[in-house]
Scaffold this active site. Structure first.
Site, PDB file in Angstrom:
ATOM      1  CG  ASP A   3     129.077  -4.302 103.936  1.00 43.41           C
ATOM      2  OD1 ASP A   3     129.214  -3.856 105.089  1.00 43.41           O
ATOM      3  OD2 ASP A   3     130.026  -4.765 103.272  1.00 43.41           O
TER       4      ASP A   3
ATOM      5  CG  HIS B  33     132.961 -12.405 103.499  1.00 45.06           C
ATOM      6  ND1 HIS B  33     134.014 -13.134 104.010  1.00 45.06           N
ATOM      7  CD2 HIS B  33     132.790 -11.350 104.336  1.00 45.06           C
ATOM      8  CE1 HIS B  33     134.458 -12.549 105.104  1.00 45.06           C
ATOM      9  NE2 HIS B  33     133.739 -11.455 105.322  1.00 45.06           N
TER      10      HIS B  33
END
Length: 404
Positions: free
Chosen positions: A349, A292
């Site tokens: 995700d 991220h």
């Protein structure tokens, strides 16, 4: 080159925000250029909607921890909070009634949308659905400046769109009938229409948590796009559709769909996860579901969903092979230096598709359902941008300057 000898304070007022220096130009037009590709270090607005503290890590909506909201709140309550900045029971109840009212008034929309299902992907279908619904009520809504009214209409349209797409469009009339069932819970009504059956309580709870966890996440790419559109004076529906178009990219919200398809392939071909990762690294392929831009420690949303898989293990027994794949990825990556040295932790995700599959949705709807959730955050930023009276967004470019 003479300007380079000037002091930083000749161009900027220097403030401190959260212990970090903040440079604010002393004048709007300064003969100075700052190259910040990707706007990694540049703040384009001030906001009190969502706050990310990557050091803990922690995600807050209007000061409330997202995990506490996912545990105790209703999605429409969170939507109200994000849009207004406060929580007032009577006003929240009115907002919920507004959403129900639009669900009933949009009685012809399922039939209108049914012919579009087979011609587009889920995320494209969602964008088209919003524009189609708006075109039917443009005079009523296009100039509406009331955030809650806009949000109620938008949530009703998105809810209907999700149900129609999940059913493939072939049962549009039945979808409409089930959307009209008298229910106190927006999500219960939506899932009944989308899945063509009375949803179990666990599925309703799971969907509620999923929508809350992803409703807002600061000024990411799609939210920045929404604020850019807002700065032009365009209507909120155009801004949300622009957000959807940005979000669908595989480096943004589209990654969730890619992870879902990856799981599908591993399950279908009975692949070994460790060997799958080895193959990805050998071919220098991006392994979706990890890393991220902000978090170098476990993302709080991913950590929440991981705990959910552990605490509610029995309720995930229907899709246990998929849970096993997810856990194998998590375990492998946590023990490999390649990932730990780079701070590549599991991101949401990796878990989104597990929750959505357990509810009853296929992988190709992952990104669409994330847009469903994030639409509220986008609207909150849209109206926040209008309130700030910020000028139209106009970054600079360095034309003809070679990259170094």
């Amino acid at each position: 080159m003479e300007a380079l000898s000037n002091k930083l304070s000749d161009y900027f007022d220097v403030e401190s925000v959260d212990g970090r220096p903040l440079l604010k130009p002393q004048r709007r037009h300064v003969d100075l250029r700052i190259l910040d590709e990707g706007l990694v270090q540049t703040a384009i607005c001030r906001s009190r909607i969502g706050r990310i503290d990557a050091s803990i890590p922690r995600l807050e909506y209007r000061g409330y921890d997202v995990a506490e909201l996912a545990d105790h709140a209703d999605f429409l309550e969170v939507a109200f909070l994000l849009l207004t900045g406060h929580s007032e029971p009577t006003a929240i109840l009115d907002f919920k009634r507004q959403v129900d009212s639009y669900m009933e008034r949009l009685c012809d929309l399922p039939v209108t949308l049914s012919s579009m299902v087979r011609k587009s992907t889920a995320t494209d279908f969602l964008a088209l659905s919003i524009l189609t619904a708006l075109s039917q009520r443009e005079a009523e809504l296009k100039d509406d400046s009331r955030p809650l009214n806009v949000a109620a209409f938008l949530l009703a349209v998105i809810g209907i769109s999700v149900a129609v797409y999940a059913r493939g469009g072939s049962e549009a009339l039945d979808t409409h009938d089930q959307l009209q069932l008298t229910r106190t819970n927006f999500i219960d009504r939506l899932l009944h229409a989308a899945l063509s059956r009375q949803p179990e309580l666990f599925a309703v709870s799971l969907m509620n948590k999923f929508l809350i966890l992803h409703a807002e996440h600061g000024l990411n790419c799609s939210t920045a796009v929404v604020r850019a559109v807002a700065s032009t004076g365009a209507d909120p529906f155009a801004a949300v559709v622009a957000g959807i178009c940005a979000f669908k990219g595989p480096l943004h919200g589209g990654a969730s769909e890619e992870v879902g398809k990856m799981y599908d392939g591993i399950f279908r071909e009975s692949l070994d996860v460790a060997r799958f990762i080895d193959d990805c690294l050998a071919r220098r392929c991006r392994l979706m579901g990890f890393g991220h831009r902000i978090y170098k420690k476990p993302d709080p949303r991913a950590a929440y969903m991981k705990r959910l898989l552990i605490d509610e293990r029995e309720n995930f027994s229907l899709i246990l092979p998929y849970v096993g794949i997810c856990e194998a990825f998590d375990q492998e990556v946590r023990t490999r230096d390649y990932f730990t040295d780079r701070g590549l932790c599991p991101n949401p995700d990796l878990f989104n598709g597990i929750l959505l599959r357990r509810i009853g949705f296929p992988s190709e709807m992952n990104t669409m359902l994330l847009c469903f959730s994030r639409s509220i955050g986008w609207l909150a930023h849209y109206f926040d941008s209008l309130d700030s009276k910020a000028p139209i967004l106009r970054p600079q470019e360095l034309y003809g300057v070679a990259r170094t």
